[in-house]
Design a protein around this motif. Sequence first.
Motif, PDB file in Angstrom:
ATOM      1  N   THR A   1      61.666  57.812  54.096  1.00 64.93           N
ATOM      2  CA  THR A   1      62.961  58.157  53.495  1.00 64.93           C
ATOM      3  C   THR A   1      63.041  57.528  52.114  1.00 64.93           C
ATOM      4  O   THR A   1      62.997  56.303  51.973  1.00 64.93           O
ATOM      5  CB  THR A   1      64.118  57.679  54.389  1.00 64.93           C
ATOM      6  N   ILE A   2      63.133  58.376  51.101  1.00 65.42           N
ATOM      7  CA  ILE A   2      63.190  57.883  49.716  1.00 65.42           C
ATOM      8  C   ILE A   2      64.638  57.601  49.314  1.00 65.42           C
ATOM      9  O   ILE A   2      64.923  56.628  48.637  1.00 65.42           O
ATOM     10  CB  ILE A   2      62.571  58.916  48.755  1.00 65.42           C
ATOM     11  N   VAL A   3      65.506  58.495  49.736  1.00 72.24           N
ATOM     12  CA  VAL A   3      66.935  58.281  49.437  1.00 72.24           C
ATOM     13  C   VAL A   3      67.699  58.273  50.762  1.00 72.24           C
ATOM     14  O   VAL A   3      67.636  59.257  51.515  1.00 72.24           O
ATOM     15  CB  VAL A   3      67.481  59.404  48.519  1.00 72.24           C
ATOM     16  N   GLN A   4      68.371  57.151  51.037  1.00 72.90           N
ATOM     17  CA  GLN A   4      69.197  57.067  52.254  1.00 72.90           C
ATOM     18  C   GLN A   4      70.466  57.905  52.036  1.00 72.90           C
ATOM     19  O   GLN A   4      70.851  58.145  50.888  1.00 72.90           O
ATOM     20  CB  GLN A   4      69.579  55.605  52.520  1.00 72.90           C
ATOM     21  N   PRO A   5      71.126  58.336  53.129  1.00 71.36           N
ATOM     22  CA  PRO A   5      72.329  59.162  52.964  1.00 71.36           C
ATOM     23  C   PRO A   5      73.299  58.528  51.966  1.00 71.36           C
ATOM     24  O   PRO A   5      73.601  57.342  52.062  1.00 71.36           O
ATOM     25  CB  PRO A   5      72.900  59.200  54.378  1.00 71.36           C
ATOM     26  N   LEU A   6      73.730  59.355  51.042  1.00 69.49           N
ATOM     27  CA  LEU A   6      74.457  58.828  49.879  1.00 69.49           C
ATOM     28  C   LEU A   6      75.599  59.766  49.509  1.00 69.49           C
ATOM     29  O   LEU A   6      75.436  60.982  49.478  1.00 69.49           O
ATOM     30  CB  LEU A   6      73.453  58.727  48.728  1.00 69.49           C
ATOM     31  N   ASP A   7      76.747  59.186  49.255  1.00 69.37           N
ATOM     32  CA  ASP A   7      77.868  59.953  48.687  1.00 69.37           C
ATOM     33  C   ASP A   7      78.043  59.461  47.259  1.00 69.37           C
ATOM     34  O   ASP A   7      78.041  58.259  47.011  1.00 69.37           O
ATOM     35  CB  ASP A   7      79.154  59.696  49.476  1.00 69.37           C
TER      36      ASP A   7
ATOM     37  N   VAL B   1      71.444  54.971  36.546  1.00 69.38           N
ATOM     38  CA  VAL B   1      70.891  54.697  37.870  1.00 69.38           C
ATOM     39  C   VAL B   1      69.745  53.708  37.673  1.00 69.38           C
ATOM     40  O   VAL B   1      68.795  53.996  36.946  1.00 69.38           O
ATOM     41  CB  VAL B   1      70.373  55.983  38.544  1.00 69.38           C
ATOM     42  N   VAL B   2      69.869  52.562  38.292  1.00 65.70           N
ATOM     43  CA  VAL B   2      68.820  51.555  38.123  1.00 65.70           C
ATOM     44  C   VAL B   2      68.235  51.171  39.472  1.00 65.70           C
ATOM     45  O   VAL B   2      68.803  51.465  40.522  1.00 65.70           O
ATOM     46  CB  VAL B   2      69.382  50.281  37.428  1.00 65.70           C
ATOM     47  N   GLY B   3      67.112  50.519  39.405  1.00 64.33           N
ATOM     48  CA  GLY B   3      66.466  50.085  40.634  1.00 64.33           C
ATOM     49  C   GLY B   3      64.990  49.913  40.391  1.00 64.33           C
ATOM     50  O   GLY B   3      64.450  50.428  39.408  1.00 64.33           O
ATOM     51  N   PRO B   4      64.334  49.202  41.289  1.00 70.89           N
ATOM     52  CA  PRO B   4      62.901  48.982  41.107  1.00 70.89           C
ATOM     53  C   PRO B   4      62.100  50.280  41.307  1.00 70.89           C
ATOM     54  O   PRO B   4      62.642  51.270  41.814  1.00 70.89           O
ATOM     55  CB  PRO B   4      62.561  47.951  42.180  1.00 70.89           C
ATOM     56  N   SER B   5      60.845  50.209  40.939  1.00 71.72           N
ATOM     57  CA  SER B   5      59.983  51.375  41.126  1.00 71.72           C
ATOM     58  C   SER B   5      59.943  51.770  42.600  1.00 71.72           C
ATOM     59  O   SER B   5      59.889  50.902  43.476  1.00 71.72           O
ATOM     60  CB  SER B   5      58.555  51.056  40.680  1.00 71.72           C
ATOM     61  N   GLY B   6      59.995  53.049  42.864  1.00 76.35           N
ATOM     62  CA  GLY B   6      59.915  53.539  44.248  1.00 76.35           C
ATOM     63  C   GLY B   6      61.239  53.482  44.971  1.00 76.35           C
ATOM     64  O   GLY B   6      61.300  53.748  46.183  1.00 76.35           O
ATOM     65  N   SER B   7      62.318  53.171  44.252  1.00 76.61           N
ATOM     66  CA  SER B   7      63.614  53.070  44.931  1.00 76.61           C
ATOM     67  C   SER B   7      64.284  54.439  45.073  1.00 76.61           C
ATOM     68  O   SER B   7      65.342  54.545  45.688  1.00 76.61           O
ATOM     69  CB  SER B   7      64.530  52.098  44.177  1.00 76.61           C
ATOM     70  N   GLY B   8      63.698  55.477  44.462  1.00 75.81           N
ATOM     71  CA  GLY B   8      64.239  56.820  44.634  1.00 75.81           C
ATOM     72  C   GLY B   8      65.060  57.316  43.461  1.00 75.81           C
ATOM     73  O   GLY B   8      65.741  58.334  43.551  1.00 75.81           O
ATOM     74  N   LYS B   9      64.965  56.626  42.311  1.00 74.82           N
ATOM     75  CA  LYS B   9      65.770  57.005  41.147  1.00 74.82           C
ATOM     76  C   LYS B   9      65.444  58.419  40.647  1.00 74.82           C
ATOM     77  O   LYS B   9      66.331  59.264  40.510  1.00 74.82           O
ATOM     78  CB  LYS B   9      65.528  56.030  39.976  1.00 74.82           C
ATOM     79  N   SER B  10      64.153  58.621  40.417  1.00 74.74           N
ATOM     80  CA  SER B  10      63.756  59.920  39.867  1.00 74.74           C
ATOM     81  C   SER B  10      63.992  61.037  40.876  1.00 74.74           C
ATOM     82  O   SER B  10      64.359  62.165  40.512  1.00 74.74           O
ATOM     83  CB  SER B  10      62.275  59.904  39.467  1.00 74.74           C
ATOM     84  N   THR B  11      63.807  60.703  42.165  1.00 71.44           N
ATOM     85  CA  THR B  11      64.054  61.705  43.203  1.00 71.44           C
ATOM     86  C   THR B  11      65.515  62.125  43.187  1.00 71.44           C
ATOM     87  O   THR B  11      65.847  63.318  43.273  1.00 71.44           O
ATOM     88  CB  THR B  11      63.680  61.120  44.577  1.00 71.44           C
ATOM     89  N   LEU B  12      66.376  61.138  43.023  1.00 71.84           N
ATOM     90  CA  LEU B  12      67.814  61.440  42.997  1.00 71.84           C
ATOM     91  C   LEU B  12      68.138  62.360  41.814  1.00 71.84           C
ATOM     92  O   LEU B  12      68.882  63.336  41.954  1.00 71.84           O
ATOM     93  CB  LEU B  12      68.606  60.119  42.889  1.00 71.84           C
TER      94      LEU B  12
ATOM     95  N   ASP C   1      78.740  53.799  31.415  1.00 76.41           N
ATOM     96  CA  ASP C   1      80.074  53.462  31.909  1.00 76.41           C
ATOM     97  C   ASP C   1      79.964  52.796  33.278  1.00 76.41           C
ATOM     98  O   ASP C   1      80.668  51.866  33.602  1.00 76.41           O
ATOM     99  CB  ASP C   1      80.914  54.731  32.088  1.00 76.41           C
ATOM    100  N   VAL C   2      79.107  53.414  34.082  1.00 79.11           N
ATOM    101  CA  VAL C   2      79.001  52.990  35.472  1.00 79.11           C
ATOM    102  C   VAL C   2      77.515  52.855  35.788  1.00 79.11           C
ATOM    103  O   VAL C   2      76.687  53.600  35.264  1.00 79.11           O
ATOM    104  CB  VAL C   2      79.602  54.049  36.429  1.00 79.11           C
ATOM    105  N   MET C   3      77.217  51.935  36.707  1.00 81.25           N
ATOM    106  CA  MET C   3      75.818  51.770  37.093  1.00 81.25           C
ATOM    107  C   MET C   3      75.703  51.975  38.602  1.00 81.25           C
ATOM    108  O   MET C   3      76.552  51.509  39.365  1.00 81.25           O
ATOM    109  CB  MET C   3      75.344  50.376  36.718  1.00 81.25           C
ATOM    110  N   LEU C   4      74.655  52.712  38.963  1.00 82.26           N
ATOM    111  CA  LEU C   4      74.377  52.899  40.388  1.00 82.26           C
ATOM    112  C   LEU C   4      73.079  52.172  40.667  1.00 82.26           C
ATOM    113  O   LEU C   4      72.035  52.503  40.088  1.00 82.26           O
ATOM    114  CB  LEU C   4      74.229  54.393  40.703  1.00 82.26           C
ATOM    115  N   ARG C   5      73.123  51.194  41.541  1.00 81.08           N
ATOM    116  CA  ARG C   5      71.913  50.419  41.808  1.00 81.08           C
ATOM    117  C   ARG C   5      71.287  50.924  43.109  1.00 81.08           C
ATOM    118  O   ARG C   5      71.972  50.955  44.141  1.00 81.08           O
ATOM    119  CB  ARG C   5      72.246  48.931  41.901  1.00 81.08           C
ATOM    120  N   LEU C   6      70.045  51.318  43.036  1.00 79.90           N
ATOM    121  CA  LEU C   6      69.342  51.790  44.238  1.00 79.90           C
ATOM    122  C   LEU C   6      68.371  50.705  44.677  1.00 79.90           C
ATOM    123  O   LEU C   6      67.635  50.150  43.873  1.00 79.90           O
ATOM    124  CB  LEU C   6      68.553  53.067  43.953  1.00 79.90           C
ATOM    125  N   ARG C   7      68.401  50.419  45.968  1.00 81.91           N
ATOM    126  CA  ARG C   7      67.435  49.463  46.519  1.00 81.91           C
ATOM    127  C   ARG C   7      67.093  49.927  47.923  1.00 81.91           C
ATOM    128  O   ARG C   7      68.016  50.159  48.716  1.00 81.91           O
ATOM    129  CB  ARG C   7      68.049  48.060  46.542  1.00 81.91           C
TER     130      ARG C   7
END
Lengths: 229, 846
Positions: free
Chosen positions: A19-25, A36-47, A207-213
């Motif tokens: 699972t690259i991206v967990q269920p997300l609203d 959208v920030v996060g380490p490599s492989g956190s699913g940023k580009s997929t999102l 304006d806003v940051m979304l952190r993916l981990r």
Amino acid sequence: MIELRNVSKTVVSGTEPLTIVQPLDLSVAAGEYLAVVGPSGSGKSTLLGLIAGLDLPTTGEILIDGEAITSLNEDALAQLRGRKIGFIFQFFHLVPSLTAFENVLVPLEIAGAANARDRVATLLRDVGLAGRAHHYPAQLSGGEQQRVASARALANDPPILLADEPTGNLDSANGQHIVALLRSVNATRRTTIVLVTHDAELAATADVMLRLRDGRAERVPLVSAEVAR
Amino acid sequence: MTFVLRMVGRELRASWRRLAFFFVCVAVGVGAIVALRSVIQSVGVAMTSETRALTAADVMIESGQPWTEEALALIDAAVADEPDVARMASIETATMARPADPSKSVAKVVELRGVEAGFPYYGTFVLQDGVAYQHALLAGGGALVRPELLVQLDVQVGDDIIIGEGTFEIRGVILREPGGQLGAFSFGPRVLIDHADLLATGLLGFGTRAERQWLLRLPEERIDPLVEALQDPLRDEFVSIRSYQRTEDRIATNLKRAENYLSLIGFIVLILGGIGVWSVTRVFVQQRVRSVAILKCLGATGGQVLAIYVTQVAVLGVGGSLLGVALAGGVMAAIPESVATQAATAAGLADLTYGLTVSAVVQGLVVGIVVSLLFALGPLLDMRTIKPLALLRWGLIPAGSRDWTQIAVGVLLAVGLLAVASWQADSWAVGLWACGGFAVIAGTLHLVGQGLVRVIQPLGAGRGFAFRHAVLNLARPGNQTRVILLAVGLGSFFIIGIHAVQANLVTAFSLEIGDNPPDMFLIDIQRDQAEGVGALVADRTGRSPNLLPVLRARVTGVSGATTTLDTVGEIRRRGMGREYTVTYRDRLEENERVVDGVFWNDEPSDQPEVSVEESVVSRLGLELGDTVRFDVLGRELAATVSSVRTVDWDDTRSGGFMFLFRPGVLDEAPHSFIAFIQGPTGTDARATLQRDLVAGFPNVSVIDGLEVIATIRRILDGATLAISIVGGIALLSGVLILVGSVAMTKYQRLYETAIFRTLGATSRTVVVMLVVEYGTLGLVAGVVGSLGALGLTWALTRFLLEINWNPAPWINVVGLVATALVVGAVGVVSSLDVLRKKPLGTLRAE
């Protein structure tokens, strides 16, 4: 307005599901600038790919201006992108067989826009490349290629601009140029921007940051954004 | 639409160099079709515009036997009803001619024709030195001859030659002759004399092969009624009648058939080109994945993207086809005028104007475009599966479930090719056979190639870096190995196969097979000459000749237990309507074997008995004890079938006869003799024997087997050259596909080489890699082509030509080595600029 409802993405890696991206609203208002920030492989580009309709989510629904893009076919998605979404890639992805001018011209031609050539000339002047219009990508530096890619992304004046590590392959000066361009577009045209980056400094301009981990998302309001403005 | 067209222009601008080869593939095939069709059509136009001159009359009535009273009465009656008819007689026969000068010991077979004053009704003679033809040149012992006879007999205009019992003065040289037997096998050069003189030569003795003709001139509207009225009654008299239109139709049909078959060959070359197109498009699509993904990301629909590339292929198809037409035009213009003149003279035509014909050009263009699109469509459809996601996650093109569109395109390709092949051959059956045969050969070559590549795979685990990578390159993703093997293998298969078949044919015709084979044939020996001829031959060769009595007979009916054939028409329908040479004897020859029934003993019998060759049994539906009726010299003879024989037709020492009679019935009938002898060795001794035979027995014809063999060898050489040219075009296509494949994969190779060189590989290492890779490829293609050629030779010799199969290993070895060298050299030379490019530039461009 971008809206993600319970969107997740799972791929099969080897024989195991991953699972690259967990269920997300997620909801991005018109004119909002989201990093959208996060380490490599956190699913940023997929999102980002899911929002652009480049890929299908495993679960959930994605709406662009109230239209569920997850139920659209490839051609309808292509037309939607042509109308509403501009995309800037980390690796520029210019068509190598077309000149800078033609690369920017392509989305306008697909959309059947009037005065396309004038518009391209303006866009290239805006990004400082009026003199390099008839050069091929291989004849341009990385920074110049990214500026061409940015001009191309903005060609149809899309309400949404998606940028995937747009400064990842650039030096500091060229990176600054792209950052300034994004801010300017967001400020002057009220373009909704979703920016994927692992560069904290760049993210801080949003304006806003979304952190993916680990595929999970956490929305972080950025006070510094106000300061930066 | 504007977007699509603009993108087509931009794409072509960017990739025309890579796709130039696409162009050439189509051009070679289209060029072959257009050139072959145009040549045949030009010949056809020239021939059919002169058909009256080809028959020299409106109607020609012809008989192989002296005119019977019944036949003459029928002709006289029919002609008497025609108010405006003119007719004249003509006779053609093969006989011997020799110089009157006794110091010249040479005699040659000639095609003698005797004509009356007024000949020809149509067409004109062209004689050497601008001499005008008039019958006075023939009257009173004059002769006109072909130039080659002057050389053969060492005579010139003004000299005398002896034919039969007559002496003739050569009064002119024929360059072009109306009424020549078009395309007929000729025993020797033409000699034209006066009809009355021919009758006086004493040549038309008993059993002589001669064609007696009536040439008629009559009003156009009366031609068909006359032919129709005489056709059936004359057929029963074994007399043929045909109008000049019939000749025209026959020529047209034959030419059409030749044109269609040649076009089919051109089409097969084009299919090879199509395979090249397919291969180029496949690599091109792989190289365009990113651009297509970008376009889709920018909003282009799948339809638009497909339209861009299909239009591009169509443009290239049109361009390639036009280039093919230009190539064909160039080739036609390059045919030397002397060749055209020679061909025209040989065909008896006034002149032959070569040029591209509209119909050939249109056909070439249509076929070129259709084949380009059909072959390119499959790979292009892969563009549909390219997702814009490829820009984010490289190489994610799902294999997907069964692609019905691709399957439909595959079916469309098969049906399309079948339709085009059938169109080109003007026959569904031939189209089906051509496509099926091609598919089987291509499939076999493909499988063999695949198997061989698998066999060499373990070498990829070897220790040498260059060698290991060269072998691995043959199996890397997107490799062109199978395509090159298929194309080059097919080309070498055709060329090696055709040369091997030719070698087999020459061996089969050669007289070197067997011990003491005959190499000289004596025909038309009259009964009273038999003893003298036998003595002369025995004196010169040391062996008494075996003189075989022969008669001419026709089958006129069968009364059998299961088959009854009452009329000549029914016999003709069984394919047995022609005249047969028959003989009688009390023993079997060495080349005969009885397979059914019992052969008679040496007691003559007054009850007619016949032994038939086994193929006759099935044709006429015969059984032992059945009665076969023959017309022997106008006399009916009913003989009982008492045995069935096989004849080894390769062994010519004793001849071969379909019908062999028991002695007793035919012995006293008038007949002549033939003899198969082994002539003396040495050109002079052979010439002297021929001359003395002809001098002593003027009506006897002596055919020198060694000259016949030489002629057959010349004809075969011509045919081999023609087929080799086609094979050469096929191989050229193969080499083009090779060059194209190298060019197409060069971008990938440049990148790999740049990385290798960055990591320390020297130029020498890279060259060794190239040499090993292409050398191996060439060797495998050569092996595939060579093995295929062995199979082809075996099948053709055994089933089609029915001759012994003699493998010619040196042809296979030379073919194999040549293929390996060509492929190796082309592959290495086309890749050399990989060495010249600096690695940094290549890596930055990526």
